[in-house]
Design a protein around this motif. Structure first.
Motif, PDB file in Angstrom:
ATOM      1  N   TYR A 473       0.960  -1.223   0.115  1.00 55.39           N
ATOM      2  CA  TYR A 473      -0.069   0.035   0.000  1.00 55.39           C
ATOM      3  C   TYR A 473       0.733   1.263  -0.201  1.00 55.39           C
ATOM      4  O   TYR A 473       0.527   2.204  -0.597  1.00 55.39           O
ATOM      5  N   THR A 474       2.120   1.235   0.757  1.00 53.79           N
ATOM      6  CA  THR A 474       2.806   2.426   0.736  1.00 53.79           C
ATOM      7  C   THR A 474       3.500   2.608  -0.757  1.00 53.79           C
ATOM      8  O   THR A 474       3.321   3.742  -1.142  1.00 53.79           O
ATOM      9  N   ALA A 475       3.915   1.463  -1.462  1.00 53.17           N
ATOM     10  CA  ALA A 475       4.318   1.862  -2.869  1.00 53.17           C
ATOM     11  C   ALA A 475       3.182   2.175  -3.596  1.00 53.17           C
ATOM     12  O   ALA A 475       3.336   3.052  -4.483  1.00 53.17           O
ATOM     13  N   ALA A 476       1.888   1.892  -3.335  1.00 60.04           N
ATOM     14  CA  ALA A 476       0.974   2.307  -4.124  1.00 60.04           C
ATOM     15  C   ALA A 476       0.571   3.768  -4.017  1.00 60.04           C
ATOM     16  O   ALA A 476       0.441   4.502  -4.905  1.00 60.04           O
ATOM     17  N   LEU A 477       0.715   4.316  -2.618  1.00 57.05           N
ATOM     18  CA  LEU A 477       0.390   5.594  -2.336  1.00 57.05           C
ATOM     19  C   LEU A 477       1.713   6.483  -2.906  1.00 57.05           C
ATOM     20  O   LEU A 477       1.169   7.754  -3.455  1.00 57.05           O
ATOM     21  N   GLU A 478       2.694   6.093  -3.141  1.00 61.03           N
ATOM     22  CA  GLU A 478       4.038   6.724  -3.767  1.00 61.03           C
ATOM     23  C   GLU A 478       3.744   6.700  -5.386  1.00 61.03           C
ATOM     24  O   GLU A 478       4.135   7.650  -6.018  1.00 61.03           O
ATOM     25  N   LYS A 479       2.978   5.811  -5.757  1.00 55.78           N
ATOM     26  CA  LYS A 479       2.688   5.766  -7.364  1.00 55.78           C
ATOM     27  C   LYS A 479       1.437   6.562  -7.483  1.00 55.78           C
ATOM     28  O   LYS A 479       1.133   6.886  -8.696  1.00 55.78           O
ATOM     29  N   GLY A 480       0.796   7.297  -6.667  1.00 56.76           N
ATOM     30  CA  GLY A 480      -0.200   8.081  -7.003  1.00 56.76           C
ATOM     31  C   GLY A 480      -1.742   7.633  -6.576  1.00 56.76           C
ATOM     32  O   GLY A 480      -2.748   8.360  -6.616  1.00 56.76           O
ATOM     33  N   PHE A 481      -1.888   6.414  -5.967  1.00 53.53           N
ATOM     34  CA  PHE A 481      -3.044   5.861  -5.482  1.00 53.53           C
ATOM     35  C   PHE A 481      -3.383   6.707  -4.171  1.00 53.53           C
ATOM     36  O   PHE A 481      -2.506   7.261  -3.467  1.00 53.53           O
ATOM     37  N   THR A 482      -4.476   6.643  -3.879  1.00 48.49           N
ATOM     38  CA  THR A 482      -4.915   7.321  -2.618  1.00 48.49           C
ATOM     39  C   THR A 482      -5.698   6.294  -1.850  1.00 48.49           C
ATOM     40  O   THR A 482      -6.070   5.170  -2.104  1.00 48.49           O
ATOM     41  N   ALA A 483      -6.350   6.812  -0.707  1.00 46.86           N
ATOM     42  CA  ALA A 483      -6.912   5.995   0.304  1.00 46.86           C
ATOM     43  C   ALA A 483      -8.199   5.748  -0.365  1.00 46.86           C
ATOM     44  O   ALA A 483      -9.036   4.678   0.363  1.00 46.86           O
ATOM     45  N   ALA A 484      -8.462   6.634  -0.977  1.00 43.31           N
ATOM     46  CA  ALA A 484     -10.033   6.390  -1.752  1.00 43.31           C
ATOM     47  C   ALA A 484     -10.009   5.620  -3.183  1.00 43.31           C
ATOM     48  O   ALA A 484     -11.034   5.539  -3.869  1.00 43.31           O
ATOM     49  N   SER A 485      -8.816   5.394  -3.540  1.00 41.45           N
ATOM     50  CA  SER A 485      -8.813   4.583  -4.857  1.00 41.45           C
ATOM     51  C   SER A 485      -9.644   3.253  -4.954  1.00 41.45           C
ATOM     52  O   SER A 485      -9.342   2.571  -3.720  1.00 41.45           O
ATOM     53  N   MET A 486     -10.197   3.015  -6.190  1.00 42.00           N
ATOM     54  CA  MET A 486     -11.141   1.967  -6.030  1.00 42.00           C
ATOM     55  C   MET A 486     -10.512   0.824  -6.840  1.00 42.00           C
ATOM     56  O   MET A 486     -10.052   1.082  -8.037  1.00 42.00           O
ATOM     57  N   ILE A 487     -10.323  -0.202  -6.173  1.00 43.70           N
ATOM     58  CA  ILE A 487     -10.010  -1.722  -6.802  1.00 43.70           C
ATOM     59  C   ILE A 487     -11.051  -2.611  -6.755  1.00 43.70           C
ATOM     60  O   ILE A 487     -11.524  -2.752  -5.735  1.00 43.70           O
ATOM     61  N   ASN A 488     -10.799  -3.348  -7.828  1.00 46.13           N
ATOM     62  CA  ASN A 488     -12.185  -4.327  -8.101  1.00 46.13           C
ATOM     63  C   ASN A 488     -11.782  -5.610  -7.136  1.00 46.13           C
ATOM     64  O   ASN A 488     -10.940  -6.265  -7.418  1.00 46.13           O
ATOM     65  N   ASP A 489     -12.632  -5.977  -6.136  1.00 43.30           N
ATOM     66  CA  ASP A 489     -12.426  -7.310  -5.294  1.00 43.30           C
ATOM     67  C   ASP A 489     -13.286  -8.300  -6.161  1.00 43.30           C
ATOM     68  O   ASP A 489     -14.525  -8.352  -5.894  1.00 43.30           O
ATOM     69  N   ALA A 490     -12.520  -8.952  -7.058  1.00 45.61           N
ATOM     70  CA  ALA A 490     -13.367  -9.813  -7.804  1.00 45.61           C
ATOM     71  C   ALA A 490     -12.263 -10.973  -8.196  1.00 45.61           C
ATOM     72  O   ALA A 490     -11.136 -10.883  -7.996  1.00 45.61           O
ATOM     73  N   PRO A 491     -12.824 -12.324  -8.526  1.00 51.78           N
ATOM     74  CA  PRO A 491     -12.060 -13.349  -8.817  1.00 51.78           C
ATOM     75  C   PRO A 491     -11.087 -13.018  -9.859  1.00 51.78           C
ATOM     76  O   PRO A 491     -11.239 -12.169 -10.449  1.00 51.78           O
ATOM     77  N   ILE A 492      -9.686 -13.606  -9.519  1.00 48.94           N
ATOM     78  CA  ILE A 492      -8.628 -13.428 -10.449  1.00 48.94           C
ATOM     79  C   ILE A 492      -8.025 -14.629 -10.777  1.00 48.94           C
ATOM     80  O   ILE A 492      -7.849 -15.532  -9.797  1.00 48.94           O
ATOM     81  N   VAL A 493      -7.584 -14.787 -11.715  1.00 48.76           N
ATOM     82  CA  VAL A 493      -6.776 -16.083 -12.250  1.00 48.76           C
ATOM     83  C   VAL A 493      -5.259 -15.621 -12.745  1.00 48.76           C
ATOM     84  O   VAL A 493      -5.038 -14.983 -13.601  1.00 48.76           O
TER      85      VAL A 493
END
Length: 790
Positions: A473-493
């Protein structure tokens, strides 16, 4: 008158006598000259007695807590050097009576004693130690070998004469009393007093002083612990000699010879039981000084305060017992106490002790401990009672699985009552550090060091599980993501050529939430969000960020499983990494040794750790070794906000409920099949990592997550660690802004809209557009339709 000549035979005898006398004188002179030159040459071979001015006694390595409590002592030779003016005169008199009554009058060699030893040699034909003065013993013990030869004896005599010319009697006596071997690995007078009687010199009674004075002649024979009868005989001889030399009065003599000797193996003088800490320090000293570490008399002061170390051990033991009680009693069958058994053979490990069952009653189970004391285990403190057991019926008591003469394990609870227990099969560990400088504040490596010396807090290689997510999450915030960024919680292969089958990561709940904000995903520890987030951030960026927190490259797999903590780390490494969040974003290195002193108290080493100085930027103070910043102040603030949310609303709410504080932050961690349970948490004052699991990585069981199994360790420890520590609010630094947003898409909302929430952002990543309200779907109203037509 003619001179009468002597008879020829007489003249011959006279002449022969003169020649013999001449030959004798010549031989005597030659022998004297030879002896002179022999001694002259021998003197050249003698060691320099000047060494005695700089004697380095071989004393043990002592390891102390931060507050000066002894936690470990290492070294074969137990010695406590003492100055001669600190030795009671009566004790000196006892040694003189036993070893060298003419010490203050002879020149280093007692010729009477030597003649007596020579006569013994002529009479028996055997060389025996004898005739040695205290000065000669000093020469032998400090400067010569132990071999019994005439040459060594001659060297001993020559050295003794030199010593007496250079040093006064008090100096010689002090050397002797500090060097002489006393048995039981004790060297020197003061050590013997402690080893045999557990006393300081000024606390010894006359009969004890005489006993100790009798030891140097033959420590193995006159050892009062090993051979008490011979030892008392030797003691009484010393007392008799003291009486004959008028060193004691008859009344004192009578009292002393009639006194029963009380020499005994003394309990350890360890003041704080912290063997994992002590062993860590010992290994550091051994690496630094080699085997000399055990003889230089070093005093090592660690960074660990006693209060926190005791709390750490207690917390680990507490949580392991709680886990055990959730999974049943495995202590059957019980061992039996027989007529030939001894109570002293009962064992103790951790906080648990063996006890012998003496009776069962309606009140509880009556037992006896190793010290003979009776302990009652009330029925309410027996957590593994059989189903349907009725404690009011004796027939049920008689069928109970605990019987008289069983050997069971018991432990004392916080309310001082006793409970049935068992030795946990699972293990736990805790590591705590000061986030401002990395000082280790507590290390608990397992249930009990003497059951397993494996230090799980430092040596283990366990998967951190979800406890690793904050670094993604730290790496993501440093890349411009925010605490409110939306990520899909869905199945993944995930297709992986190195695997036989494709990888299908799952959430712990095996449910999916669709689009989820990062704050919510971390709070709920949603696995699939973390995997997708790592995909977006990129594995190289995540690895680089993690290494800034102190992780080594070999600990981290370069695959998407990194998002779920598939690498490895011990609790100390995790505590160190979380310390970065606790201290404002700086990297510190854990260290254990604060100071090393030599035998005289001179400081040989003083720690100068990397230290955080938040006030330094304002010019208020400075530090000599500033810690490097590894994440920015705004990013650190956002991570603190997210990790506080885990405690406030997420998987670690038990911490807030138990401790009643609002400044707690951290992350639970659970690995596949619940093989590892973690909680890594912190305040601004302390960073702590707690782990629970099996050494063989056996699953802990259904529901044994980090929040259930490991978090109680952390909570129990923090009850002590945070006592008296004021709460510290989380203050946004420059560069952080708040925005009122729609939690469903992370975009701005009008503050009058009750559906929104306040969220923190960096100034650069704050949303600029407003959320478009979702239009309600049109619902067909059949009744309206009919009315409209007609």
């Amino acid at each position: 008158m003619p001179i009468k000549k002597e008879p020829k035979p007489k003249r011959l005898i006279k002449s022969l006598f003169k020649w013999l006398f001449f030959i004798f004188l010549t031989l005597l002179l030659s022998l004297s000259v030879a002896c002179y030159f022999f001694i002259l040459e021998l003197n050249k071979e003698l060691p320099d007695i000047g060494q005695l001015e700089h004697v380095q006694y071989q004393t043990p390595l002592s390891i102390f807590s931060q507050d000066g409590l002894l936690i470990g002592e290492y070294g074969e030779k137990k010695r406590i050097p003492i100055a001669i003016d600190k030795v009671p005169q009566q004790q000196i008199n006892a040694f003189l009576a036993a070893e060298d009554e003419r010490f203050y009058t002879h020149p280093g060699v007692d010729y009477k004693g030597l003649l007596r030893a020579a006569n013994q040699l002529l009479a028996t034909g055997k060389k025996r130690q004898g005739g040695s003065t205290i000065t000669m013993q000093v020469a032998r013990n400090f400067l010569l070998s132990k071999e019994k030869t005439f040459l060594r004896k001659l060297k001993e005599i020559l050295l003794s004469l030199q010593i007496e010319k250079r040093y006064n009697k008090e100096q010689i006596l002090e050397l002797y009393l500090n060097k002489i071997y006393m048995g039981q690995r004790a060297y020197g007078l003061a050590a013997a007093a402690q080893i045999y009687y557990g006393k300081n010199l000024d606390e010894l009674k006359l009969h004890q002083q005489a006993m100790i004075a009798g030891l140097p002649k033959a420590p193995s024979i006159y050892n009062p612990i090993v051979n008490p009868e011979r030892a008392v005989e030797r003691r009484d001889y010393v007392l008799r000699r003291m009486l004959e030399l008028n060193l004691i009065q008859p009344k004192a003599y009578e009292q002393a010879v009639n006194a029963q000797d009380d020499a005994a193996t003394q309990p350890t003088k360890i003041q704080l039981n912290a063997p994992y800490v002590s062993e860590m320090a010992r290994q550091e000293l051994l690496a630094k000084y080699g085997e000399d570490a055990y003889t230089l008399g070093l005093k090592v002061y660690t960074t660990v305060p006693a209060r926190l170390q005791i709390a750490a051990d207690r917390a680990v033991q507490f949580a392991l017992h709680e886990y055990d009680e959730r999974h049943g009693y495995h202590g059957l069958p019980h061992k039996k106490f027989t007529k030939t058994s001894s109570l002293k053979s009962l064992k103790s490990l951790g906080d648990s002790r063996q006890a012998v069952v003496t009776a069962l009653s309606t009140v509880g189970v009556e037992t006896r401990l190793s010290n003979g004391s009776s302990v009652l285990i009330a029925w309410k403190n027996i957590p593994w009672k059989k189903s349907g057991f009725n404690e009011t019926h004796s027939k049920d008591i008689n069928s109970f699985y605990i019987k008289p003469n069983d050997i069971i394990w018991v432990r004392q609870l916080a309310d001082q009552s006793w409970a049935l227990t068992q030795l946990p099969v699972a293990e736990g560990a805790l590591a705590a550090i000061n986030p401002t400088n990395g000082a280790i504040l507590a290390i608990s490596g397992g249930f009990d060091f003497y059951r397993s010396r494996y230090n799980r807090a430092v040596q283990s290689k366990r998967q951190p599980g979800s406890g690793f997510k904050p670094f993604i999450y730290t790496a993501a915030l440093e890349k411009g993501f925010t605490a409110a960024s939306m990520i899909n919680d869905a199945p993944i292969v995930i297709e992986d050529p190195s695997l036989e089958n494709d990888w299908r990561p799952e959430n712990y709940t095996r449910k999916f939430s669709g689009l989820t904000a990062l704050r919510v995903a971390l709070r709920k520890s949603i696995n699939l969000v973390s995997v997708r987030l790592l995909q977006d951030v990129g594995i190289p960026s995540a690895l680089e960020t993690a290494m800034r927190f102190g992780f080594d490259r070999e600990q981290l797999p370069a695959t998407l499983s990194l998002a779920l903590g598939s690498g490895y780390a011990p609790p100390l490494k995790m505590a160190s990494a979380y310390a970065v969040f606790a201290n404002g974003g700086f990297s510190v290195k854990p260290y254990l040794i604060q100071r090393i002193e030599d035998h005289s108290g001179a400081v040989l080493f003083q720690a100068n750790p990397l230290s955080v100085c938040l006030d330094c930027k304002e010019g208020l103070k400075t530090v000599s070794n500033p810690a490097p910043r590894v994440i920015s102040e705004p990013i650190n603030f956002l991570m603190n906000s997210l990790l506080r949310d885990v405690v406030d609303l997420g998987t670690a709410t038990l911490a807030k409920q138990s401790l009643g504080r609002s400044d707690l932050a951290g992350k639970t961690g659970t690995t596949n099949e619940q093989r590892d349970a973690w909680f890594n948490g912190f305040t601004s004052e302390i960073a702590v990592s707690a782990w629970l699991g099996f050494d063989n990585s056996h699953p802990l069981g259904k529901g044994e997550t980090g929040g259930k199994a490991a978090l109680p360790i952390w909570i129990e420890f923090m009850k002590t660690a945070l006592e008296g520590v004021p709460e510290k609010a989380l203050t946004p630094p420059e560069g952080i802004v708040q925005a009122y947003i729609n939690p469903n898409d992370g975009l701005l909302l009008n503050e009058n809209n009750n559906a929104g929430i306040w969220e923190y952002f960096t100034a650069e990543t704050a949303p600029k557009t407003y959320s478009v309200p979702k239009q309600p779907e049109f619902e067909f109203d059949e009744e309206w339709f009919q009315e409209a037509l007609f």
